[in-house]
Design a protein around this motif. Structure first.
Motif, short mmCIF file in Angstrom:
data_model
loop_
_atom_site.label_atom_id
_atom_site.label_comp_id
_atom_site.label_asym_id
_atom_site.label_seq_id
_atom_site.Cartn_x
_atom_site.Cartn_y
_atom_site.Cartn_z
N ASP A 202 -20.95 10.25 -17.99
CA ASP A 202 -19.77 9.74 -18.70
C ASP A 202 -19.71 8.24 -18.55
N ASP A 203 -18.56 7.66 -18.82
CA ASP A 203 -18.41 6.21 -18.88
C ASP A 203 -18.71 5.51 -17.55
N ARG A 204 -18.76 6.22 -16.47
CA ARG A 204 -18.98 5.60 -15.17
C ARG A 204 -20.44 5.26 -14.91
N ILE A 205 -21.38 5.87 -15.65
CA ILE A 205 -22.79 5.62 -15.38
C ILE A 205 -23.20 4.22 -15.86
N THR A 206 -24.06 3.56 -15.12
CA THR A 206 -24.55 2.24 -15.53
C THR A 206 -25.74 2.39 -16.47
N ALA A 207 -25.99 1.35 -17.24
CA ALA A 207 -27.13 1.37 -18.16
C ALA A 207 -28.45 1.48 -17.39
N ASP A 208 -28.54 0.81 -16.25
CA ASP A 208 -29.78 0.88 -15.46
C ASP A 208 -30.03 2.30 -14.96
N ALA A 209 -28.97 2.96 -14.48
CA ALA A 209 -29.12 4.33 -13.98
C ALA A 209 -29.49 5.28 -15.11
N ALA A 210 -28.84 5.10 -16.27
CA ALA A 210 -29.13 5.96 -17.42
C ALA A 210 -30.57 5.76 -17.88
N TYR A 211 -31.01 4.51 -17.92
CA TYR A 211 -32.38 4.20 -18.34
C TYR A 211 -33.39 4.83 -17.39
N ARG A 212 -33.12 4.74 -16.11
CA ARG A 212 -34.04 5.30 -15.12
C ARG A 212 -34.15 6.82 -15.28
N LEU A 213 -33.02 7.50 -15.42
CA LEU A 213 -33.04 8.94 -15.58
C LEU A 213 -33.76 9.36 -16.87
N ALA A 214 -33.44 8.66 -17.95
CA ALA A 214 -34.05 9.00 -19.24
C ALA A 214 -35.56 8.77 -19.21
N SER A 215 -35.98 7.69 -18.55
CA SER A 215 -37.41 7.39 -18.45
C SER A 215 -38.15 8.45 -17.66
N GLU A 216 -37.46 9.08 -16.72
CA GLU A 216 -38.06 10.11 -15.88
C GLU A 216 -38.03 11.48 -16.54
N GLY A 217 -37.42 11.57 -17.74
CA GLY A 217 -37.38 12.85 -18.45
C GLY A 217 -36.15 13.68 -18.17
N THR A 218 -35.12 13.06 -17.57
CA THR A 218 -33.86 13.76 -17.32
C THR A 218 -32.87 13.45 -18.44
N ALA A 219 -32.36 14.50 -19.07
CA ALA A 219 -31.41 14.31 -20.18
C ALA A 219 -30.01 14.10 -19.64
N LEU A 220 -29.23 13.30 -20.34
CA LEU A 220 -27.85 13.02 -19.98
C LEU A 220 -26.93 13.62 -21.04
N LEU A 221 -26.21 14.69 -20.69
CA LEU A 221 -25.26 15.31 -21.61
C LEU A 221 -23.93 14.58 -21.47
N TRP A 222 -23.53 13.91 -22.54
CA TRP A 222 -22.41 12.98 -22.49
C TRP A 222 -21.07 13.71 -22.51
N ARG A 223 -20.21 13.30 -21.59
CA ARG A 223 -18.85 13.85 -21.51
C ARG A 223 -17.80 12.74 -21.56
N GLY A 224 -18.21 11.52 -21.87
CA GLY A 224 -17.26 10.41 -21.90
C GLY A 224 -16.85 10.03 -23.31
N ASP A 225 -16.52 8.76 -23.49
CA ASP A 225 -16.08 8.22 -24.76
C ASP A 225 -17.27 8.08 -25.72
N PHE A 226 -17.12 8.55 -26.96
CA PHE A 226 -18.24 8.54 -27.90
C PHE A 226 -18.74 7.13 -28.19
N GLN A 227 -17.82 6.20 -28.39
CA GLN A 227 -18.23 4.82 -28.70
C GLN A 227 -18.95 4.18 -27.51
N ASN A 228 -18.55 4.54 -26.31
CA ASN A 228 -19.26 4.05 -25.13
C ASN A 228 -20.68 4.61 -25.06
N ALA A 229 -20.86 5.84 -25.53
CA ALA A 229 -22.20 6.42 -25.58
C ALA A 229 -23.10 5.63 -26.53
#
Length: 369
Positions: free
Chosen positions: A30-57
């Motif tokens: 959700d909105d609390r995750i940082t871009a660096d953390a999201a990038y690291r997870l995505a690069s490793e093949g971990t999907a992020l199912l969004w539960r926050g604000d759509f525009q923030n996504a």
């Protein structure tokens, strides 16, 4: 797709236009995750199912894209190596960006704060919703963009009108090849076949030029629906028939036109089938079947870019040999230079090839006719 949420196992239908499998590792974000953390997870093949604000996504997706684009490019020793590196980078970029996911309800509403109304756009792309689903935000934004293109259309100067592409059907944004079909001398105005019609743009141009009957073929359901809608909107329904066929319809014609995918390489998604032609299947299928479908004195018009030649994917000698093997003679050729922005973008990794590219309309006749 399955995941765990509040200690419960949950699942929803997985949507991926590319045919990619559902991600095996899924975490909630959700909105609390940082871009660096999201990038690291995505690069490793971990999907992020969004539960926050759509525009923030959407902003997070842009931030991840910026981090991907900062990575230095591999140095290439040849044009074909540059092409392969470019495709690898694009594929990896798509996979990483595709790891940010959003939920869709059965009616295609998005259960997130400040979410857009995407019901009409999703219905156009996917048909009936029926059950809740999950899709990558990147794909969903493509669906939304396609919906806007479908509404506003693409101006086609050679047609004097607009073509409205559907989702998954390649848009005629490169008007130079359409212009060639508008300029080449017609061998006959009685009948023409348009092979692989897509949006129906070339069939419409031929009809507008005075060809009395055009039979346009395709085998993709989206393309067939798109072409039929465009032909009807342009008032050409009585003169252009859109039929399902793998390449040629039955019979012969004095003019047969084909604009196959230009690059002999594997497509990574359905929309890329308009660009990539594995082992030149459509190109060779058209050439090898042309003589059997041409009327005596008729012409086949092959619209083809030489970008593959500049990338080292196909030689001019191989193309001419394919003409010869199919029993075809070249009686003329019209050339044009591309005008799209990437042709002059020095930062493009394929700039040298794009800057030298020429699109040609090859006028072909059968030797035995």
């Amino acid at each position: 797709m399955s995941w765990t949420e509040v200690d419960e196992s949950r699942s929803a239908r997985w949507r991926a236009e590319s045919g990619a499998p559902a991600p095996k590792r899924v975490v909630l974000a959700d909105d609390r995750i940082t871009a660096d953390a999201a990038y690291r997870l995505a690069s490793e093949g971990t999907a992020l199912l969004w539960r926050g604000d759509f525009q923030n996504a959407r902003q997070l997706l842009q931030a991840i894209a910026r981090r991907i684009d900062r990575k230095p490019r591999k140095a290439a020793a040849s044009p074909i190596e540059a092409f392969n590196f470019h495709r690898q980078a694009k594929s990896q970029r798509a996979r990483t960006l595709g790891m940010l996911l959003v939920p869709l309800e059965a009616d295609f509403s998005i259960p997130l704060r400040r979410a857009l109304n995407v019901k009409e756009a999703c219905a156009e792309a996917y048909g009936e919703g029926e059950v809740p689903s999950v899709v990558s935000l990147r794909e969903l934004l493509g669906v939304i963009g396609s919906h806007e293109w479908r509404k506003t259309g693409v101006d086609v100067p050679a047609l004097g009108d607009r073509i409205h592409p559907h989702y998954g059907v390649f848009s005629p944004v490169r008007g130079e090849y359409v212009g060639l079909v508008a300029e080449a001398p017609l061998p006959s105005s009685k009948l023409a076949f348009d092979i692989g019609t897509g949006t129906g743009v070339l069939a419409a141009v031929l009809a507008k030029r005075g060809v009395k009957h055009v039979i346009a073929t395709d085998q993709d359901p989206r393309a067939l629906a798109c072409a039929r809608q465009n032909i009807a909107r342009l008032g050409l329904k009585g003169r252009v028939d859109v039929v399902e066929a793998d390449l040629f319809p039955q019979g012969r014609a004095p003019l047969i036109v084909c604009n196959p995918p230009w690059l002999p390489a594997r497509a990574n998604s359905p929309i890329e089938r308009a660009i990539y032609d594995p082992e030149s299947r459509m190109l060779l299928g058209f050439l090898n079947g042309l003589a059997a479908h041409l009327e005596p004195g008729g012409e086949g018009w092959l619209i083809l870019s030489d970008l593959a030649e500049h990338l080292g994917l196909r030689s001019r000698e191989a193309l001419l040999a394919a003409f010869d093997a199919a029993g075809l003679n070249v009686v003329g050729r019209l050339d044009t230079k591309p005008t799209h922005p990437r042709a002059s973008d020095a930062a493009d990794p394929l700039h040298a090839a794009r800057a030298a590219e020429v699109t040609s309309l090859w006028r072909l006749t059968a030797r035995n006719l």
